[in-house]
Design an enzyme around this catalytic site. Structure first.
Site, PDB file in Angstrom:
ATOM      1  N   ALA A  31      37.153  44.933  83.279  1.00 23.11           N
ATOM      2  CA  ALA A  31      37.301  45.724  84.498  1.00 23.11           C
ATOM      3  C   ALA A  31      36.889  44.835  85.676  1.00 23.11           C
ATOM      4  O   ALA A  31      36.121  43.881  85.510  1.00 23.11           O
ATOM      5  CB  ALA A  31      36.427  46.961  84.416  1.00 23.11           C
ATOM      6  N   GLY A  87      36.790  45.679  79.449  1.00 19.89           N
ATOM      7  CA  GLY A  87      37.962  46.549  79.557  1.00 19.89           C
ATOM      8  C   GLY A  87      39.218  45.921  78.978  1.00 19.89           C
ATOM      9  O   GLY A  87      40.111  46.640  78.493  1.00 19.89           O
ATOM     10  N   GLU A 105      39.126  46.596  75.463  1.00 17.87           N
ATOM     11  CA  GLU A 105      39.326  48.043  75.274  1.00 17.87           C
ATOM     12  C   GLU A 105      40.804  48.427  75.388  1.00 17.87           C
ATOM     13  O   GLU A 105      41.272  49.335  74.703  1.00 17.87           O
ATOM     14  CB  GLU A 105      38.458  48.811  76.277  1.00 17.87           C
ATOM     15  CG  GLU A 105      36.975  48.685  75.927  1.00 17.87           C
ATOM     16  CD  GLU A 105      36.042  49.209  77.015  1.00 17.87           C
ATOM     17  OE1 GLU A 105      36.133  48.704  78.161  1.00 17.87           O
ATOM     18  OE2 GLU A 105      35.237  50.108  76.737  1.00 17.87           O
ATOM     19  N   GLU A 147      29.525  44.078  78.444  1.00 16.77           N
ATOM     20  CA  GLU A 147      28.964  45.016  79.420  1.00 16.77           C
ATOM     21  C   GLU A 147      27.451  44.923  79.524  1.00 16.77           C
ATOM     22  O   GLU A 147      26.885  45.053  80.613  1.00 16.77           O
ATOM     23  CB  GLU A 147      29.383  46.458  79.076  1.00 16.77           C
ATOM     24  CG  GLU A 147      30.837  46.777  79.378  1.00 16.77           C
ATOM     25  CD  GLU A 147      31.799  46.394  78.274  1.00 16.77           C
ATOM     26  OE1 GLU A 147      31.392  45.698  77.310  1.00 16.77           O
ATOM     27  OE2 GLU A 147      32.970  46.775  78.363  1.00 16.77           O
TER      28      GLU A 147
END
Ligand code: CO8
Length: 260
Positions: free
Chosen positions: A66, A111, A114, A134
């Site tokens: 992200a 992300g 993911e 993260e």
């Protein structure tokens, strides 16, 4: 609709989605994730598309996570919206009726990993790197890794990745079942296309129902999952593809599936 952060084309019944922010290693910002959701809504209703391949632009990354510069100043409320909106788009990927393949061409971190986890299959180039970093940033995963990663590789291995933030290479990803195949970078798209084309050549209703059986079944106890499979099996007998597929077998010829 035109897309600023994605490339999209359809060739031979395969949809090719490219995450396209190469300057920031295809970091997933809210604009990209919104576009991805819109595009998936379009693909979902397009029966001409029988399989989807998702990859990253450039030679270095599938997606390096992200977008940290967008997230850094967020409040908890904003962070919640960012996660919920992104989760929505990524869940659309997971539940897309057509099969999906992540062709992981470099970093798939946070992300990015993911997004790959929400695809049906993952193929890695030898230079791919996976991780959920993260915890290095003082946050938890927000696009599904605490749920999808343990379901794919088991809780113990998933927790090691999630709690250490370690990055692993393609061979280790293969070893733990995170990816289906590892190939040289130059072969990555060929391998993804080979598998997508195989899926696209089958009875499309049976491909879709089989994917649905696995996806829905993963959220059921095994008894209900087996009952669900029986219902899907029965439903497949209401299709012309079932008559054609079995007739073709008996006549020793290739099936001519119509997706009906
Ligand atoms: N976000 C924003 N920009 C990024 C990101 C990112 N995730 N990753 C790389 N970039 C940018 C860099 O800032 C750099 O920009 P610039 O050229 O303007 O300085 C450019 O991409 C190239 O990156 P590097 O110079 O760092 O390239 P290196 O080859 O040196 O390193 C790495 C590559 C190792 C991938 C490194 O860029 C890196 O560590 N990136 C961050 C990886 C990361 O921590 N990802 C996880 C992010 S958190 C997350 O994904 C949580 C998802 C859930 C969110 C839920 C909502 C709350």
């Amino acid at each position: 609709m035109t897309y600023e952060n994605l490339l999209f084309e359809v060739r031979d019944h395969i949809g090719f989605i490219t995450l396209n922010r190469p300057k920031s290693l295809n970091a997933l910002n809210s604009a990209l994730l919104r576009e991805l959701g819109h595009l998936l809504d379009e693909i979902k209703t397009n029966d001409d598309i029988r399989a989807v391949i998702l990859t990253g632009s450039g030679e270095k990354a599938f997606a390096a996570g992200a977008d940290i510069s967008e997230m850094q100043p967020m409040t908890a409320i904003q962070g919640r919206k960012f996660s919920a909106d992104g989760m929505d788009s990524i869940t659309k990927l997971e539940t897309l009726p057509q099969p999906t393949i992540a062709a992981v061409n470099g970093f798939a971190l946070g992300g990015g990993c993911e997004v790959a986890l929400a695809c049906d299959l993952r193929i890695a180039s030898t230079n791919a790197k996976f991780g959920q970093p993260e915890v290095n940033l003082g946050v938890t995963p927000g696009f599904g890794a605490t749920q999808r990663l343990p379901r794919l590789v088991g809780a113990g291995i998933a927790k090691e990745l999630l709690l250490t933030g370690d990055t692993i290479g393609a061979d280790r990803a293969y070893e733990i079942g995170l990816v289906n195949h590892v190939v040289e970078p130059a072969q990555l798209m060929d391998k993804a296309i080979e598998i997508a084309a195989k899926m696209a050549s089958k009875g499309q209703l049976s491909v879709r129902m089989t994917k649905q059986g696995v996806n829905e079944g993963m959220n059921m106890d095994v008894e209900r999952g087996l009952q669900y499979e029986t219902e899907l099996f029965a439903l497949s007998f209401s299709t012309e593809d079932q008559k054609e597929g079995m007739q073709a077998f008996l006549e020793k010829r290739p099936a001519n599936f119509q997706g009906k």
